[in-house]
Write a protein that holds these residues in place. Structure first.
Motif, PDB file in Angstrom:
ATOM      1  N   PRO A 279       0.834  -1.209   0.000  1.00 47.98           N
ATOM      2  CA  PRO A 279       0.000   0.000   0.000  1.00 47.98           C
ATOM      3  C   PRO A 279       0.865   1.254   0.000  1.00 47.98           C
ATOM      4  O   PRO A 279       1.788   1.377   0.806  1.00 47.98           O
ATOM      5  CB  PRO A 279      -0.805  -0.134   1.297  1.00 47.98           C
ATOM      6  CG  PRO A 279      -0.854  -1.604   1.565  1.00 47.98           C
ATOM      7  CD  PRO A 279       0.456  -2.149   1.074  1.00 47.98           C
ATOM      8  N   THR A 280       0.581   2.171  -0.919  1.00 49.85           N
ATOM      9  CA  THR A 280       1.418   3.358  -1.076  1.00 49.85           C
ATOM     10  C   THR A 280       1.508   4.167   0.203  1.00 49.85           C
ATOM     11  O   THR A 280       2.561   4.723   0.527  1.00 49.85           O
ATOM     12  CB  THR A 280       0.868   4.236  -2.218  1.00 49.85           C
ATOM     13  OG1 THR A 280       0.848   3.455  -3.426  1.00 49.85           O
ATOM     14  CG2 THR A 280       1.738   5.451  -2.442  1.00 49.85           C
ATOM     15  N   GLU A 281       0.432   4.204   0.956  1.00 51.73           N
ATOM     16  CA  GLU A 281       0.433   4.973   2.197  1.00 51.73           C
ATOM     17  C   GLU A 281       1.355   4.354   3.248  1.00 51.73           C
ATOM     18  O   GLU A 281       1.777   5.037   4.177  1.00 51.73           O
ATOM     19  CB  GLU A 281      -0.986   5.071   2.753  1.00 51.73           C
ATOM     20  CG  GLU A 281      -1.624   3.715   3.010  1.00 51.73           C
ATOM     21  CD  GLU A 281      -3.069   3.804   3.447  1.00 51.73           C
ATOM     22  OE1 GLU A 281      -3.627   2.766   3.839  1.00 51.73           O
ATOM     23  OE2 GLU A 281      -3.627   4.920   3.392  1.00 51.73           O
ATOM     24  N   SER A 282       1.706   3.062   3.095  1.00 51.77           N
ATOM     25  CA  SER A 282       2.580   2.381   4.046  1.00 51.77           C
ATOM     26  C   SER A 282       3.971   2.121   3.476  1.00 51.77           C
ATOM     27  O   SER A 282       4.773   1.417   4.101  1.00 51.77           O
ATOM     28  CB  SER A 282       1.947   1.044   4.479  1.00 51.77           C
ATOM     29  OG  SER A 282       0.656   1.226   4.994  1.00 51.77           O
ATOM     30  N   LEU A 283       4.259   2.683   2.290  1.00 48.66           N
ATOM     31  CA  LEU A 283       5.508   2.356   1.600  1.00 48.66           C
ATOM     32  C   LEU A 283       6.732   2.763   2.401  1.00 48.66           C
ATOM     33  O   LEU A 283       7.678   1.971   2.551  1.00 48.66           O
ATOM     34  CB  LEU A 283       5.527   3.037   0.229  1.00 48.66           C
ATOM     35  CG  LEU A 283       6.786   2.800  -0.607  1.00 48.66           C
ATOM     36  CD1 LEU A 283       6.964   1.324  -0.922  1.00 48.66           C
ATOM     37  CD2 LEU A 283       6.749   3.619  -1.898  1.00 48.66           C
ATOM     38  N   GLU A 284       6.754   3.991   2.921  1.00 44.93           N
ATOM     39  CA  GLU A 284       7.931   4.464   3.647  1.00 44.93           C
ATOM     40  C   GLU A 284       8.209   3.603   4.872  1.00 44.93           C
ATOM     41  O   GLU A 284       9.354   3.273   5.178  1.00 44.93           O
ATOM     42  CB  GLU A 284       7.740   5.933   4.048  1.00 44.93           C
ATOM     43  CG  GLU A 284       7.633   6.890   2.865  1.00 44.93           C
ATOM     44  CD  GLU A 284       8.845   6.838   1.952  1.00 44.93           C
ATOM     45  OE1 GLU A 284       9.963   6.607   2.466  1.00 44.93           O
ATOM     46  OE2 GLU A 284       8.680   7.024   0.737  1.00 44.93           O
ATOM     47  N   GLY A 285       7.148   3.226   5.584  1.00 44.21           N
ATOM     48  CA  GLY A 285       7.323   2.368   6.747  1.00 44.21           C
ATOM     49  C   GLY A 285       7.852   1.002   6.367  1.00 44.21           C
ATOM     50  O   GLY A 285       8.723   0.446   7.050  1.00 44.21           O
ATOM     51  N   PHE A 286       7.366   0.453   5.270  1.00 43.98           N
ATOM     52  CA  PHE A 286       7.830  -0.858   4.820  1.00 43.98           C
ATOM     53  C   PHE A 286       9.304  -0.819   4.438  1.00 43.98           C
ATOM     54  O   PHE A 286      10.086  -1.703   4.824  1.00 43.98           O
ATOM     55  CB  PHE A 286       6.989  -1.321   3.632  1.00 43.98           C
ATOM     56  CG  PHE A 286       7.491  -2.588   2.985  1.00 43.98           C
ATOM     57  CD1 PHE A 286       7.255  -3.815   3.573  1.00 43.98           C
ATOM     58  CD2 PHE A 286       8.213  -2.542   1.800  1.00 43.98           C
ATOM     59  CE1 PHE A 286       7.723  -4.988   2.978  1.00 43.98           C
ATOM     60  CE2 PHE A 286       8.684  -3.692   1.207  1.00 43.98           C
ATOM     61  CZ  PHE A 286       8.439  -4.920   1.802  1.00 43.98           C
ATOM     62  N   LEU A 287       9.700   0.201   3.671  1.00 42.56           N
ATOM     63  CA  LEU A 287      11.100   0.302   3.261  1.00 42.56           C
ATOM     64  C   LEU A 287      12.012   0.510   4.464  1.00 42.56           C
ATOM     65  O   LEU A 287      13.140   0.005   4.502  1.00 42.56           O
ATOM     66  CB  LEU A 287      11.270   1.447   2.261  1.00 42.56           C
ATOM     67  CG  LEU A 287      10.555   1.280   0.911  1.00 42.56           C
ATOM     68  CD1 LEU A 287      10.773   2.508   0.038  1.00 42.56           C
ATOM     69  CD2 LEU A 287      11.039   0.020   0.198  1.00 42.56           C
ATOM     70  N   GLY A 288      11.518   1.253   5.460  1.00 41.58           N
ATOM     71  CA  GLY A 288      12.304   1.444   6.680  1.00 41.58           C
ATOM     72  C   GLY A 288      12.519   0.141   7.421  1.00 41.58           C
ATOM     73  O   GLY A 288      13.623  -0.139   7.916  1.00 41.58           O
ATOM     74  N   GLU A 289      11.468  -0.679   7.493  1.00 43.77           N
ATOM     75  CA  GLU A 289      11.597  -1.985   8.148  1.00 43.77           C
ATOM     76  C   GLU A 289      12.469  -2.930   7.336  1.00 43.77           C
ATOM     77  O   GLU A 289      13.180  -3.765   7.889  1.00 43.77           O
ATOM     78  CB  GLU A 289      10.209  -2.599   8.353  1.00 43.77           C
ATOM     79  CG  GLU A 289       9.371  -1.920   9.414  1.00 43.77           C
ATOM     80  CD  GLU A 289       9.952  -2.121  10.802  1.00 43.77           C
ATOM     81  OE1 GLU A 289      10.434  -3.232  11.088  1.00 43.77           O
ATOM     82  OE2 GLU A 289       9.943  -1.156  11.588  1.00 43.77           O
ATOM     83  N   LEU A 290      12.411  -2.794   6.026  1.00 44.59           N
ATOM     84  CA  LEU A 290      13.210  -3.663   5.173  1.00 44.59           C
ATOM     85  C   LEU A 290      14.703  -3.402   5.361  1.00 44.59           C
ATOM     86  O   LEU A 290      15.535  -4.280   5.098  1.00 44.59           O
ATOM     87  CB  LEU A 290      12.824  -3.447   3.709  1.00 44.59           C
ATOM     88  CG  LEU A 290      13.128  -4.595   2.733  1.00 44.59           C
ATOM     89  CD1 LEU A 290      12.423  -5.869   3.161  1.00 44.59           C
ATOM     90  CD2 LEU A 290      12.712  -4.208   1.320  1.00 44.59           C
TER      91      LEU A 290
END
Length: 296
Positions: free
Chosen positions: A127-138
């Protein structure tokens, strides 16, 4: 005499104007259904309301995209493929994403000990709205990120144009349905149905394009490449000289160990053939020896 001439000219002009205004009146009722369809739908006409731009611009005239598609690509190297793979899948689930495509392979890389390492390639939708959080966790993955590419594409204008086109086709479809209800002859019905079928097909095709834009804008595509290696690229060159010597000795010992194993296993596979060849040689030698003794 002069006044009479002007009076006659005025009367003639009045009669001429009256004749022009009393010309034939062409009503819409005189048009056939075929002519109505041809006049309304021979060209792809845009309604006046769709000609207005729905895209806003800021004070500097720069396009503000309402439909922006983002692309992310990351390339990782890991020492433990299974652990890194599990970490990625868990984060996808945590951020309500899904795996659009997954491909794992073996045999693309092999070290001196003949150990085979695995490679994985994933196409994720986050989800685009959660992209930054996902990349940070990655970034917390137990692997080294070798490359990262992030791109964006503003499809607002294309989306708006396509959406307007869909609206025009939808209006055209409604008008064709109205004409179909009013049609009386078989020829008119067939012509309207053909035009209606083409209109519906084109509208559904363009609607698919809109749905694809919506999907790409709402769920960002994240491509991840994961490669398992015995050591991380560039890591060896940054180590001290003594550590590199120690690593070389360990690697050579492991290589000798695996080569020795392969030789032993190869001999076991070849043992029946060696025994058979040995028996043939012994029988031949025995027969030759008997003949020699008999000749003496």
């Amino acid at each position: 005499m002069f006044k009479k001439k002007w009076l006659v000219a005025g009367i003639g002009l009045g009669i001429l104007l009256a004749g022009c205004s009393g010309g034939t009146d062409y009503s819409e009722s005189d048009m056939s259904t075929e002519e109505a369809v041809t006049d309304d739908f021979s060209g792809d006409m845009w309604d006046s309301e769709t000609e207005e731009s729905t895209t806003n611009t800021d004070d500097g005239g720069i396009l503000i995209g309402e439909k922006v598609i983002r692309f992310v690509y990351r390339d990782y190297e890991t020492l433990d493929f299974e652990e890194s793979n599990t970490y990625i899948m868990n984060k996808v689930t945590e951020f309500s994403g899904f795996v659009e495509q997954s491909n794992q392979s073996t045999g693309n890389y092999m070290d001196d000990s003949n150990r085979v390492y695995r490679d994985g390639y994933y196409t994720l939708r986050i989800p685009t709205e959660s992209l930054e959080g996902f990349l940070g966790e990655l970034d917390g993955i137990d692997a080294v990120k070798l490359n990262e590419n992030v791109g964006t594409e503003d499809v607002t204008q294309n989306y708006t144009d396509t959406e307007s086109r869909v609206n025009v086709l939808r209006n055209k479809e409604e008008r064709l349905n109205t004409l179909l209800e009013q049609a009386e002859s078989i020829e008119d019905i067939i012509q309207i149905e053909n035009s209606l079928s083409e209109t519906i097909s084109e509208r559904e095709s363009l609607q698919t394009v809109l749905d694809n834009y919506d999907s790409l804008a709402d769920y960002t595509r994240v491509e991840v490449s994961l490669s398992e290696r015995p050591r991380i690229s560039g890591e060896r060159e940054n180590r001290p000289f003594l550590e590199r010597i120690q690593e070389a000795l360990v690697d050579s010992a492991y290589a000798f160990y695996y080569v020795l194993q392969n030789l032993i296993i190869g001999l076991i596979y070849a043992l029946p053939f060696l025994i058979g060849i040995g028996l043939i040689i012994w029988i031949g030698y025995y027969v030759h020896k008997k003949r020699t003794k008999h000749d003496k």
